[in-house]
Design a protein around this motif. Structure first.
Motif, mmCIF file in Angstrom:
data_model
loop_
_atom_site.group_PDB
_atom_site.id
_atom_site.type_symbol
_atom_site.label_atom_id
_atom_site.label_comp_id
_atom_site.label_asym_id
_atom_site.label_seq_id
_atom_site.Cartn_x
_atom_site.Cartn_y
_atom_site.Cartn_z
ATOM 1 N N THR A 70 0.835 -1.206 0.000
ATOM 2 C CA THR A 70 0.000 0.000 0.000
ATOM 3 C C THR A 70 0.866 1.252 0.000
ATOM 4 O O THR A 70 0.566 2.232 -0.698
ATOM 5 N N LEU A 71 1.959 1.242 0.768
ATOM 6 C CA LEU A 71 2.884 2.375 0.762
ATOM 7 C C LEU A 71 3.537 2.538 -0.610
ATOM 8 O O LEU A 71 3.723 3.666 -1.086
ATOM 9 N N GLU A 72 3.864 1.426 -1.258
ATOM 10 C CA GLU A 72 4.417 1.517 -2.613
ATOM 11 C C GLU A 72 3.417 2.149 -3.568
ATOM 12 O O GLU A 72 3.784 2.947 -4.436
ATOM 13 N N ARG A 73 2.172 1.760 -3.436
ATOM 14 C CA ARG A 73 1.132 2.269 -4.350
ATOM 15 C C ARG A 73 0.897 3.765 -4.174
ATOM 16 O O ARG A 73 0.696 4.486 -5.160
ATOM 17 N N TYR A 74 0.956 4.269 -2.952
ATOM 18 C CA TYR A 74 0.541 5.637 -2.686
ATOM 19 C C TYR A 74 1.662 6.570 -2.241
ATOM 20 O O TYR A 74 1.390 7.737 -1.919
ATOM 21 N N LYS A 75 2.886 6.101 -2.206
ATOM 22 C CA LYS A 75 3.963 6.987 -1.757
ATOM 23 C C LYS A 75 4.107 8.157 -2.735
ATOM 24 O O LYS A 75 3.868 8.020 -3.942
ATOM 25 N N PRO A 76 4.511 9.340 -2.251
ATOM 26 C CA PRO A 76 4.620 10.516 -3.119
ATOM 27 C C PRO A 76 5.816 10.425 -4.059
ATOM 28 O O PRO A 76 6.774 9.681 -3.802
ATOM 29 N N GLU A 77 5.759 11.186 -5.137
ATOM 30 C CA GLU A 77 6.901 11.312 -6.025
ATOM 31 C C GLU A 77 7.991 12.125 -5.319
ATOM 32 O O GLU A 77 7.689 13.076 -4.594
ATOM 33 N N PRO A 78 9.264 11.767 -5.503
ATOM 34 C CA PRO A 78 10.341 12.543 -4.872
ATOM 35 C C PRO A 78 10.311 14.001 -5.300
ATOM 36 O O PRO A 78 10.102 14.310 -6.474
ATOM 37 N N GLN A 79 10.500 14.884 -4.356
ATOM 38 C CA GLN A 79 10.496 16.325 -4.625
ATOM 39 C C GLN A 79 11.778 16.961 -4.093
ATOM 40 O O GLN A 79 11.746 17.944 -3.350
ATOM 41 N N GLY A 80 12.898 16.386 -4.491
ATOM 42 C CA GLY A 80 14.162 16.924 -4.022
ATOM 43 C C GLY A 80 14.439 16.498 -2.594
ATOM 44 O O GLY A 80 13.738 15.670 -2.008
ATOM 45 N N LEU A 118 3.330 12.253 2.661
ATOM 46 C CA LEU A 118 2.770 10.905 2.724
ATOM 47 C C LEU A 118 1.577 10.853 3.669
ATOM 48 O O LEU A 118 0.534 10.257 3.339
ATOM 49 N N LYS A 119 1.696 11.467 4.841
ATOM 50 C CA LYS A 119 0.627 11.373 5.844
ATOM 51 C C LYS A 119 -0.686 11.958 5.335
ATOM 52 O O LYS A 119 -1.768 11.519 5.742
ATOM 53 N N ASN A 120 -0.618 12.933 4.439
ATOM 54 C CA ASN A 120 -1.839 13.581 3.933
ATOM 55 C C ASN A 120 -2.357 12.953 2.650
ATOM 56 O O ASN A 120 -3.284 13.470 2.037
ATOM 57 N N GLN A 121 -1.743 11.826 2.239
ATOM 58 C CA GLN A 121 -2.148 11.138 1.026
ATOM 59 C C GLN A 121 -3.424 10.322 1.276
ATOM 60 O O GLN A 121 -3.543 9.617 2.282
ATOM 61 N N ASP A 122 -4.419 10.430 0.373
ATOM 62 C CA ASP A 122 -5.618 9.593 0.445
ATOM 63 C C ASP A 122 -5.279 8.173 0.020
ATOM 64 O O ASP A 122 -4.545 7.946 -0.954
ATOM 65 N N VAL A 123 -5.834 7.213 0.740
ATOM 66 C CA VAL A 123 -5.487 5.807 0.531
ATOM 67 C C VAL A 123 -6.754 4.967 0.475
ATOM 68 O O VAL A 123 -7.650 5.127 1.295
ATOM 69 N N TRP A 124 -6.816 4.046 -0.503
ATOM 70 C CA TRP A 124 -7.870 3.029 -0.548
ATOM 71 C C TRP A 124 -7.280 1.714 -0.055
ATOM 72 O O TRP A 124 -6.169 1.333 -0.427
ATOM 73 N N PHE A 125 -8.027 0.996 0.803
ATOM 74 C CA PHE A 125 -7.534 -0.281 1.316
ATOM 75 C C PHE A 125 -8.709 -1.193 1.654
ATOM 76 O O PHE A 125 -9.840 -0.739 1.865
ATOM 77 N N THR A 126 -8.435 -2.499 1.667
ATOM 78 C CA THR A 126 -9.432 -3.482 2.076
ATOM 79 C C THR A 126 -9.238 -3.815 3.552
ATOM 80 O O THR A 126 -8.105 -3.942 4.023
ATOM 81 N N ASN A 144 -10.498 -6.567 4.773
ATOM 82 C CA ASN A 144 -10.543 -8.023 4.853
ATOM 83 C C ASN A 144 -9.118 -8.563 4.960
ATOM 84 O O ASN A 144 -8.324 -8.448 4.024
ATOM 85 N N MET A 145 -8.786 -9.160 6.109
ATOM 86 C CA MET A 145 -7.419 -9.602 6.353
ATOM 87 C C MET A 145 -6.987 -10.686 5.361
ATOM 88 O O MET A 145 -5.828 -10.715 4.921
ATOM 89 N N GLU A 146 -7.888 -11.564 4.985
ATOM 90 C CA GLU A 146 -7.538 -12.610 4.024
ATOM 91 C C GLU A 146 -7.182 -11.998 2.671
ATOM 92 O O GLU A 146 -6.214 -12.419 2.020
ATOM 93 N N GLU A 147 -7.938 -10.995 2.249
ATOM 94 C CA GLU A 147 -7.640 -10.334 0.973
ATOM 95 C C GLU A 147 -6.308 -9.578 1.073
ATOM 96 O O GLU A 147 -5.507 -9.593 0.131
ATOM 97 N N GLN A 148 -6.086 -8.927 2.211
ATOM 98 C CA GLN A 148 -4.799 -8.255 2.424
ATOM 99 C C GLN A 148 -3.639 -9.239 2.271
ATOM 100 O O GLN A 148 -2.643 -8.950 1.600
ATOM 101 N N GLN A 149 -3.778 -10.390 2.888
ATOM 102 C CA GLN A 149 -2.694 -11.371 2.856
ATOM 103 C C GLN A 149 -2.440 -11.883 1.448
ATOM 104 O O GLN A 149 -1.288 -12.097 1.054
ATOM 105 N N LYS A 150 -3.521 -12.087 0.675
ATOM 106 C CA LYS A 150 -3.355 -12.546 -0.705
ATOM 107 C C LYS A 150 -2.633 -11.496 -1.540
ATOM 108 O O LYS A 150 -1.721 -11.814 -2.323
ATOM 109 N N ILE A 151 -3.026 -10.236 -1.383
ATOM 110 C CA ILE A 151 -2.386 -9.156 -2.142
ATOM 111 C C ILE A 151 -0.941 -8.990 -1.706
ATOM 112 O O ILE A 151 -0.020 -8.885 -2.534
ATOM 113 N N GLY A 152 -0.722 -8.975 -0.386
ATOM 114 C CA GLY A 152 0.644 -8.828 0.123
ATOM 115 C C GLY A 152 1.544 -9.949 -0.342
ATOM 116 O O GLY A 152 2.695 -9.719 -0.747
#
Length: 392
Positions: free
Chosen positions: A323-333, A341-349, A351-359
């Motif tokens: 999830t951090l890879e998906r939503y981390k900001p572009e480098p700005q110097g 990063l903390k103010n970035q909007d994030v979508w996540f599931t 469901n722990m089983e779905e998390q584990q499959k994706i991870g």
């Protein structure tokens, strides 16, 4: 290929193909090449398929189409380069601050004026000169007497000065060709592994896009079977937990047991002793300045306060990393990216089983990428070794 006895003090390389015993000879480049005099490229500019050589650090020449936008005016100062010509650019290239030398293996093309072009005047495989200089140290040593010390990072020599330097090469054209064929095959193998690695990285980018919701959707485009619930949207600051780094700051010690993690592409700076951060399994380390991510596999220390120790309640560790890879900001110097990063909007599931499959899916993909990267790095190191041992 035979290894030469070190006790034999001859002008021969450490590794050599069987059947060749003559000493190699030292030659001035001006005995082999001359500056190209063919600068008349009139008529070439309007050919759609005319190619421009592009010097890189791998298979050369890489070539790009000029296309229909080229005009006679835009290429009037370009130089024609023919098959077998030697090309040298004084412009710094990554890993080669004094430029790079290549032999043109393709057809007729044109190169920008910043490239020097040298034409063969003797029966020689010009690629032997290319591979001779692919050892960066050998190129730097060659250039050193030709330039002022103060200009080391801005080489400015004339065509004639460049040709005054000496190289040591086989007398036999057959031996030259065997070395060239061997190195070119190694280059092709490296290029093949590089393409595989690049493809895997592109596939991963695609999966990161498609396996997380986008464009206002509440579910991802690609999803494992059996899951239908909508995903949740939050800001990272509502999800992430930061752990104090102060107790885990450490320098490198000579016989340290635990990894010391820094920011950037080479996270393990060394090892240290003491009381490390032990609850590492669901942790991701975030580089505040570099936007780098690292998932520790054992207890660790951190090298600087810029390494943020992150976790999240009700998040599988591998899924959090993804999830951090998906939503981390572009480098700005060189700035603090954690606030972004903390103010970035994030979508996540949830469901722990779905998390584990994706991870697990992305971890396996990362492991495959790392395996290909190691193979590629090993091939490049082997090539360095051959360049040193197969030339005088």
């Amino acid at each position: 290929m035979a290894k030469i006895d070190d006790s034999v003090k001859k002008k021969v390389p450490e590794l050599r193909f069987k059947g060749f015993t003559d000493d190699w000879e030292e030659r001035k480049l001006k005995e082999l090449f001359q500056p190209s005099k063919n600068k008349n490229n009139n008529g070439l500019y309007n050919q759609k398929d005319i190619l421009a050589a592009s010097l890189g650090t791998e298979l050369i020449p890489k070539r790009t189409f000029f296309g229909l936008k080229s005009t006679k005016e835009s290429v009037k100062n370009y130089r024609i380069v023919k098959t077998g010509d030697l090309i040298y650019t004084k412009s710094p290239i990554k890993g080669f601050p004094n430029g790079i030398i290549r032999s043109n293996k393709g057809n007729v093309g044109i190169v920008p004026p910043l490239y020097c072009v040298y034409t063969l005047q003797k029966d020689i495989n010009s690629s032997i000169i290319q591979f001779y200089f692919e050892d960066k140290n050998r190129l730097d040593f060659y250039l050193f007497p030709l330039v002022n010390v103060g200009a080391r990072n801005n080489v400015n020599i004339t065509d004639l000065e460049f040709l005054e330097g000496k190289v040591t090469i086989p007398k036999s054209y057959e031996e030259q060709s065997k070395i060239v064929q061997f190195m070119e095959q190694l280059n092709r193998t490296i290029a093949l592994h590089q393409r595989k690695l690049d493809l895997l990285k592109e596939q991963k980018k695609g999966y990161l896009q498609k396996m997380f919701p986008k464009n206002g959707a509440k579910v991802p485009e690609l999803r494992f079977a059996g899951f239908a619930d909508d995903w949740e949207e939050r800001k990272f600051k509502d999800i992430l937990k930061t752990h104090s780094f102060r107790s885990y700051l450490a320098g490198v010690s000579e016989n340290g047991e635990y990894e010391v993690i820094q920011q950037g592409d080479k996270p393990i700076v060394g090892y240290s002793d003491g009381e490390p951060f032990t609850d590492y399994k669901d942790i991701t380390l975030f580089g505040d300045h570099t936007v780098s991510l690292y998932k520790p596999k054992s207890p660790f220390f951190v090298a600087t306060d810029g390494v943020k120790i992150l976790s999240a309640d009700n998040f599988d560790g591998d899924y959090l990393y993804t999830t951090l890879e998906r939503y981390k900001p572009e480098p700005q110097g060189y700035k603090r990216h954690f606030t972004i990063l903390k103010n970035q909007d994030v979508w996540f599931t949830e469901n722990m089983e779905e998390q584990q499959k994706i991870g697990s899916f992305f971890k396996q993909l990362d492991d495959t990428i790392a395996l290909h990267q190691r193979k590629l790095d090993l091939l490049k190191e082997q090539k360095k070794g051959f360049l040193q041992k197969m030339f005088v």
